[in-house]
Design a protein around this motif. Structure first.
Motif, PDB file in Angstrom:
ATOM      1  N   LYS A  40       0.812  -1.220   0.000  1.00 36.29           N
ATOM      2  CA  LYS A  40       0.000   0.000   0.000  1.00 36.29           C
ATOM      3  C   LYS A  40       0.846   1.270   0.000  1.00 36.29           C
ATOM      4  O   LYS A  40       0.342   2.355  -0.312  1.00 36.29           O
ATOM      5  CB  LYS A  40      -0.963  -0.015   1.181  1.00 36.29           C
ATOM      6  N   LYS A  41       2.131   1.141   0.331  1.00 35.63           N
ATOM      7  CA  LYS A  41       3.026   2.299   0.295  1.00 35.63           C
ATOM      8  C   LYS A  41       3.227   2.795  -1.137  1.00 35.63           C
ATOM      9  O   LYS A  41       3.639   3.929  -1.351  1.00 35.63           O
ATOM     10  CB  LYS A  41       4.371   1.931   0.913  1.00 35.63           C
ATOM     11  N   LEU A  42       2.939   1.942  -2.113  1.00 33.90           N
ATOM     12  CA  LEU A  42       3.121   2.300  -3.520  1.00 33.90           C
ATOM     13  C   LEU A  42       1.853   2.848  -4.169  1.00 33.90           C
ATOM     14  O   LEU A  42       1.901   3.370  -5.290  1.00 33.90           O
ATOM     15  CB  LEU A  42       3.581   1.075  -4.317  1.00 33.90           C
ATOM     16  N   VAL A  43       0.726   2.715  -3.495  1.00 37.80           N
ATOM     17  CA  VAL A  43      -0.573   3.010  -4.111  1.00 37.80           C
ATOM     18  C   VAL A  43      -0.674   4.441  -4.621  1.00 37.80           C
ATOM     19  O   VAL A  43      -1.100   4.685  -5.758  1.00 37.80           O
ATOM     20  CB  VAL A  43      -1.714   2.712  -3.117  1.00 37.80           C
ATOM     21  N   LYS A  44      -0.295   5.408  -3.801  1.00 35.97           N
ATOM     22  CA  LYS A  44      -0.454   6.817  -4.172  1.00 35.97           C
ATOM     23  C   LYS A  44       0.268   7.138  -5.472  1.00 35.97           C
ATOM     24  O   LYS A  44      -0.285   7.816  -6.347  1.00 35.97           O
ATOM     25  CB  LYS A  44       0.060   7.706  -3.044  1.00 35.97           C
ATOM     26  N   ASP A  45       1.492   6.657  -5.623  1.00 35.72           N
ATOM     27  CA  ASP A  45       2.269   6.955  -6.830  1.00 35.72           C
ATOM     28  C   ASP A  45       1.744   6.207  -8.054  1.00 35.72           C
ATOM     29  O   ASP A  45       1.672   6.773  -9.148  1.00 35.72           O
ATOM     30  CB  ASP A  45       3.743   6.608  -6.611  1.00 35.72           C
ATOM     31  N   VAL A  46       1.374   4.950  -7.863  1.00 32.24           N
ATOM     32  CA  VAL A  46       0.911   4.144  -8.998  1.00 32.24           C
ATOM     33  C   VAL A  46      -0.394   4.677  -9.551  1.00 32.24           C
ATOM     34  O   VAL A  46      -0.625   4.675 -10.767  1.00 32.24           O
ATOM     35  CB  VAL A  46       0.767   2.659  -8.601  1.00 32.24           C
ATOM     36  N   LYS A  47      -1.277   5.151  -8.683  1.00 32.00           N
ATOM     37  CA  LYS A  47      -2.583   5.651  -9.119  1.00 32.00           C
ATOM     38  C   LYS A  47      -2.469   6.803 -10.114  1.00 32.00           C
ATOM     39  O   LYS A  47      -3.389   7.049 -10.896  1.00 32.00           O
ATOM     40  CB  LYS A  47      -3.405   6.117  -7.906  1.00 32.00           C
ATOM     41  N   LYS A  48      -1.340   7.502 -10.096  1.00 33.14           N
ATOM     42  CA  LYS A  48      -1.172   8.662 -10.968  1.00 33.14           C
ATOM     43  C   LYS A  48      -1.091   8.272 -12.442  1.00 33.14           C
ATOM     44  O   LYS A  48      -1.314   9.103 -13.316  1.00 33.14           O
ATOM     45  CB  LYS A  48       0.085   9.439 -10.556  1.00 33.14           C
ATOM     46  N   ASP A  49      -0.748   7.019 -12.705  1.00 39.56           N
ATOM     47  CA  ASP A  49      -0.640   6.556 -14.090  1.00 39.56           C
ATOM     48  C   ASP A  49      -1.492   5.307 -14.255  1.00 39.56           C
ATOM     49  O   ASP A  49      -1.074   4.193 -13.944  1.00 39.56           O
ATOM     50  CB  ASP A  49       0.816   6.254 -14.451  1.00 39.56           C
ATOM     51  N   GLN A  50      -2.713   5.489 -14.749  1.00 43.85           N
ATOM     52  CA  GLN A  50      -3.652   4.370 -14.860  1.00 43.85           C
ATOM     53  C   GLN A  50      -3.210   3.331 -15.894  1.00 43.85           C
ATOM     54  O   GLN A  50      -3.554   2.162 -15.781  1.00 43.85           O
ATOM     55  CB  GLN A  50      -5.044   4.895 -15.188  1.00 43.85           C
ATOM     56  N   GLY A  69      -5.262  -4.053  -8.379  1.00 44.67           N
ATOM     57  CA  GLY A  69      -6.584  -3.940  -7.778  1.00 44.67           C
ATOM     58  C   GLY A  69      -6.710  -2.799  -6.791  1.00 44.67           C
ATOM     59  O   GLY A  69      -7.802  -2.300  -6.535  1.00 44.67           O
ATOM     60  N   LEU A  70      -5.578  -2.375  -6.218  1.00 44.78           N
ATOM     61  CA  LEU A  70      -5.578  -1.267  -5.271  1.00 44.78           C
ATOM     62  C   LEU A  70      -5.450   0.088  -5.958  1.00 44.78           C
ATOM     63  O   LEU A  70      -5.702   1.117  -5.337  1.00 44.78           O
ATOM     64  CB  LEU A  70      -4.407  -1.419  -4.281  1.00 44.78           C
ATOM     65  N   THR A  71      -5.049   0.072  -7.233  1.00 46.85           N
ATOM     66  CA  THR A  71      -4.708   1.332  -7.888  1.00 46.85           C
ATOM     67  C   THR A  71      -5.536   1.681  -9.127  1.00 46.85           C
ATOM     68  O   THR A  71      -5.624   2.847  -9.504  1.00 46.85           O
ATOM     69  CB  THR A  71      -3.215   1.322  -8.298  1.00 46.85           C
ATOM     70  N   VAL A  72      -6.143   0.690  -9.769  1.00 47.63           N
ATOM     71  CA  VAL A  72      -6.972   0.978 -10.939  1.00 47.63           C
ATOM     72  C   VAL A  72      -8.260   1.675 -10.494  1.00 47.63           C
ATOM     73  O   VAL A  72      -8.885   1.271  -9.506  1.00 47.63           O
ATOM     74  CB  VAL A  72      -7.296  -0.319 -11.710  1.00 47.63           C
ATOM     75  N   ASN A  73      -8.659   2.704 -11.210  1.00 50.13           N
ATOM     76  CA  ASN A  73      -9.907   3.413 -10.921  1.00 50.13           C
ATOM     77  C   ASN A  73     -11.074   2.560 -11.415  1.00 50.13           C
ATOM     78  O   ASN A  73     -11.253   2.399 -12.629  1.00 50.13           O
ATOM     79  CB  ASN A  73      -9.908   4.768 -11.626  1.00 50.13           C
ATOM     80  N   PRO A  74     -11.899   2.015 -10.504  1.00 49.98           N
ATOM     81  CA  PRO A  74     -12.971   1.104 -10.919  1.00 49.98           C
ATOM     82  C   PRO A  74     -14.028   1.769 -11.787  1.00 49.98           C
ATOM     83  O   PRO A  74     -14.707   1.101 -12.567  1.00 49.98           O
ATOM     84  CB  PRO A  74     -13.559   0.619  -9.594  1.00 49.98           C
ATOM     85  N   LYS A  75     -14.183   3.074 -11.663  1.00 48.83           N
ATOM     86  CA  LYS A  75     -15.200   3.774 -12.447  1.00 48.83           C
ATOM     87  C   LYS A  75     -14.826   3.820 -13.929  1.00 48.83           C
ATOM     88  O   LYS A  75     -15.682   4.055 -14.783  1.00 48.83           O
ATOM     89  CB  LYS A  75     -15.403   5.196 -11.916  1.00 48.83           C
TER      90      LYS A  75
END
Length: 235
Positions: A40-50, A69-75
């Motif tokens: 989860k320490k990586l989630v914030k950075d990974v979310k920036k690039d879908q 699964g923690l970083t992809v935008n489900p919407k």
């Protein structure tokens, strides 16, 4: 962060002890053995690039798939992506958590859950039950199809003990979720839980236990949390 950079970080976070634990639960190579808390320490950075977030799943590495699964935008998940993901979910942690969580918060939650529940593939069917349960936990009661949920409850009552191993587990979870999160169906869920009783699941060489639905639901009620919805089911 690039895909290669993220994979390097995951490799550095992995431990042999965690690998051994995941192997006992059914994980398969390739994976590094990364604790979810560390991941989860990586989630914030990974979310920036879908694009990178989605690419993680295609690696086939269990740790990377879970991070996806923690970083992809489900919407923004497409039906085609979710069908691809569920087909590649080769063990229960990916099927029941990664894919089910994203699917439950996607625009296709109920449609895909009902389709997957009917699958002859155990992992896909169990993902279907988990998807619907997760959807229930985050959706206001006035937006739920109560008749449809009652029909699924009846299916649990009549067939849970004859179902496949992980499907049994997630049907039991579905029963618990309905009894805990859907106030209008609480009494019916408790009745069915009493009829169903103990659900036996082979959890392999692990210390995992299958919760008794009646006890779990009643505990939620005693804590005054009956009907309280979650903000997200992705964890």
């Amino acid at each position: 962060m690039t895909l290669e950079g993220i994979m390097d970080k995951l490799e550095q976070m992995g431990t042999e002890q965690t690998k051994k634990t995941f192997l006992r639960h059914g994980a398969q190579e390739p994976f590094f053995g990364v604790k979810v808390g560390d991941m989860k320490k990586l989630v914030k950075d990974v979310k920036k690039d879908q694009n990178v977030a989605r690419a993680l799943y295609t690696t086939g590495n269990s740790d990377a798939m879970y991070l996806a699964g923690l970083t992809v935008n489900p919407k923004t998940a497409t039906k085609e992506m979710l069908q691809d993901w569920v087909g590649k979910a080769y063990w229960y942690m990916i099927a029941e958590y990664t894919v089910a969580g994203i699917a439950a918060e996607s625009p296709y939650a109920v449609e895909l859950a009902l389709e997957w529940i009917e699958s002859p593939n155990e992992q896909i069917a169990t993902c279907g039950w988990s998807t619907y349960a997760n959807y229930i936990s985050i959706t206001p009661d006035d937006q739920l199809n109560m008749g449809e949920i009652e029909s699924l409850l009846q299916r649990v009552e009549e067939g849970i003990h004859e179902e496949r191993n992980r499907v049994r587990y997630n049907m039991n979870t579905f029963l618990i979720v309905v009894g805990s999160y859907v106030a209008p169906l609480h009494d019916e869920a408790i009745r069915i839980a009493s009829v169903v009783g103990k659900v036996h699941v082979n959890v392999g060489q692990t210390a995992c236990k299958v919760p008794l639905a009646t006890d779990y639901i009643n505990k939620v009620k005693q804590m005054g949390r009956l009907g309280n919805k979650k903000k997200t089911c992705i964890c």
